[in-house]
Design an enzyme around this catalytic site. Sequence first.
Site, PDB file in Angstrom:
ATOM      1  N   LYS A   1       0.947  -1.223  -0.018  1.00  0.00           N
ATOM      2  CA  LYS A   1      -0.021   0.088   0.045  1.00  0.00           C
ATOM      3  C   LYS A   1       0.894   1.182  -0.047  1.00  0.00           C
ATOM      4  O   LYS A   1       1.954   1.318   0.306  1.00  0.00           O
ATOM      5  CB  LYS A   1      -1.036   0.109   1.441  1.00  0.00           C
ATOM      6  CG  LYS A   1      -1.929  -1.192   1.238  1.00  0.00           C
ATOM      7  CD  LYS A   1      -2.839  -0.991   2.580  1.00  0.00           C
ATOM      8  CE  LYS A   1      -3.838  -2.127   2.365  1.00  0.00           C
ATOM      9  NZ  LYS A   1      -4.751  -2.142   3.505  1.00  0.00           N
TER      10      LYS A   1
ATOM     11  N   TYR B   1     -12.654  -2.526  -2.643  1.00  0.00           N
ATOM     12  CA  TYR B   1     -13.000  -2.486  -1.070  1.00  0.00           C
ATOM     13  C   TYR B   1     -14.654  -2.715  -1.142  1.00  0.00           C
ATOM     14  O   TYR B   1     -15.255  -2.034  -0.125  1.00  0.00           O
ATOM     15  CB  TYR B   1     -12.621  -1.434  -0.464  1.00  0.00           C
ATOM     16  CG  TYR B   1     -11.009  -1.666  -0.069  1.00  0.00           C
ATOM     17  CD1 TYR B   1     -10.802  -3.015   0.637  1.00  0.00           C
ATOM     18  CD2 TYR B   1     -10.144  -0.681  -0.149  1.00  0.00           C
ATOM     19  CE1 TYR B   1      -9.331  -3.195   1.089  1.00  0.00           C
ATOM     20  CE2 TYR B   1      -8.733  -0.781   0.151  1.00  0.00           C
ATOM     21  CZ  TYR B   1      -8.291  -2.235   0.863  1.00  0.00           C
ATOM     22  OH  TYR B   1      -7.186  -2.312   1.125  1.00  0.00           O
TER      23      TYR B   1
ATOM     24  N   ASN C   1      -1.881  -0.588   7.597  1.00  0.00           N
ATOM     25  CA  ASN C   1      -1.485  -1.493   7.626  1.00  0.00           C
ATOM     26  C   ASN C   1      -0.325  -2.052   6.517  1.00  0.00           C
ATOM     27  O   ASN C   1      -0.170  -3.275   6.661  1.00  0.00           O
ATOM     28  CB  ASN C   1      -2.148  -2.551   8.302  1.00  0.00           C
ATOM     29  CG  ASN C   1      -3.542  -2.786   7.406  1.00  0.00           C
ATOM     30  OD1 ASN C   1      -3.209  -2.325   5.916  1.00  0.00           O
ATOM     31  ND2 ASN C   1      -4.310  -3.219   7.561  1.00  0.00           N
TER      32      ASN C   1
ATOM     33  N   HIS D   1      -1.632  -5.465   1.751  1.00  0.00           N
ATOM     34  CA  HIS D   1      -3.067  -6.240   1.497  1.00  0.00           C
ATOM     35  C   HIS D   1      -2.647  -7.784   0.851  1.00  0.00           C
ATOM     36  O   HIS D   1      -1.651  -7.751   0.315  1.00  0.00           O
ATOM     37  CB  HIS D   1      -3.879  -5.526   0.321  1.00  0.00           C
ATOM     38  CG  HIS D   1      -5.060  -6.360   0.100  1.00  0.00           C
ATOM     39  ND1 HIS D   1      -6.252  -6.367   0.723  1.00  0.00           N
ATOM     40  CD2 HIS D   1      -5.312  -7.175  -0.946  1.00  0.00           C
ATOM     41  CE1 HIS D   1      -7.031  -7.306  -0.011  1.00  0.00           C
ATOM     42  NE2 HIS D   1      -6.361  -7.836  -0.881  1.00  0.00           N
TER      43      HIS D   1
ATOM     44  N   GLU E   1      -9.948 -10.643  -7.147  1.00  0.00           N
ATOM     45  CA  GLU E   1      -8.939  -9.469  -7.025  1.00  0.00           C
ATOM     46  C   GLU E   1      -7.984  -9.280  -8.094  1.00  0.00           C
ATOM     47  O   GLU E   1      -7.593  -8.553  -8.832  1.00  0.00           O
ATOM     48  CB  GLU E   1      -8.454  -9.413  -5.604  1.00  0.00           C
ATOM     49  CG  GLU E   1      -9.308  -9.162  -4.624  1.00  0.00           C
ATOM     50  CD  GLU E   1      -8.590  -9.176  -3.206  1.00  0.00           C
ATOM     51  OE1 GLU E   1      -9.516  -8.907  -2.172  1.00  0.00           O
ATOM     52  OE2 GLU E   1      -7.414  -9.564  -3.058  1.00  0.00           O
TER      53      GLU E   1
END
Length: 170
Positions: free
Chosen positions: A14, A54, A125, A128, A139
């Site tokens: 990310k 998402y 975080n 992913h 995905e």
Amino acid sequence: MKKGNKQQTLVLIKPDGLIKSLTGNIITELSDTGLKIVGAKIVQVTRELAEEHYQHLKEEKFFDELIKYIMGEYHTKRVLALIYQGENAVNKVRRFIGSTDPEKAEPTTIRGKYGRITSKGVFENVVHASENEKEAEREIKLWFRPKELVQTIYPTESKEVKKVEYFWKK
Ligand code: ADP
């Protein structure tokens, strides 16, 4: 665990992972899974891609902040998308990255080591990884075109399209 269960999983480094120069560390840590990278690219995430990725979280109060985060509004407008392949790839990678909440993630996992929660309550975080095999397929198909992978992992179909291609100017 079932043997011979060859899977694919999508990993995203990310924008916070990229801005903190954690790409090398994360890829090194994931190499301990013994999985193989079969696709990789740097992506500028559009709102459309972010919201589709998402979609299961649209009703959450943190959704708007999450979309801004993955689009790179707080760090850099880049995400590194990787496809890992191998036996039980989905769970192997999930174990290495740790829990969603970086404060609850085991300190030895990637999220436990490098993640944080912002004052706005966003879980930054760092990575992913697909949650299960079905999500992984959804995905991967969302983030990659068949030709961007070094092998065909899902059935493909061809369509004739008219398009403008860009080349480096001579
Ligand atoms: P995971 O990324 O572990 O699969 P989810 O799909 O539930 O977890 O959530 C997607 C992302 O949304 C998380 O990685 C995190 O960045 C963010 N997120 C999830 N839950 C929360 C929360 N309660 N508060 C803030 N951000 C969250």
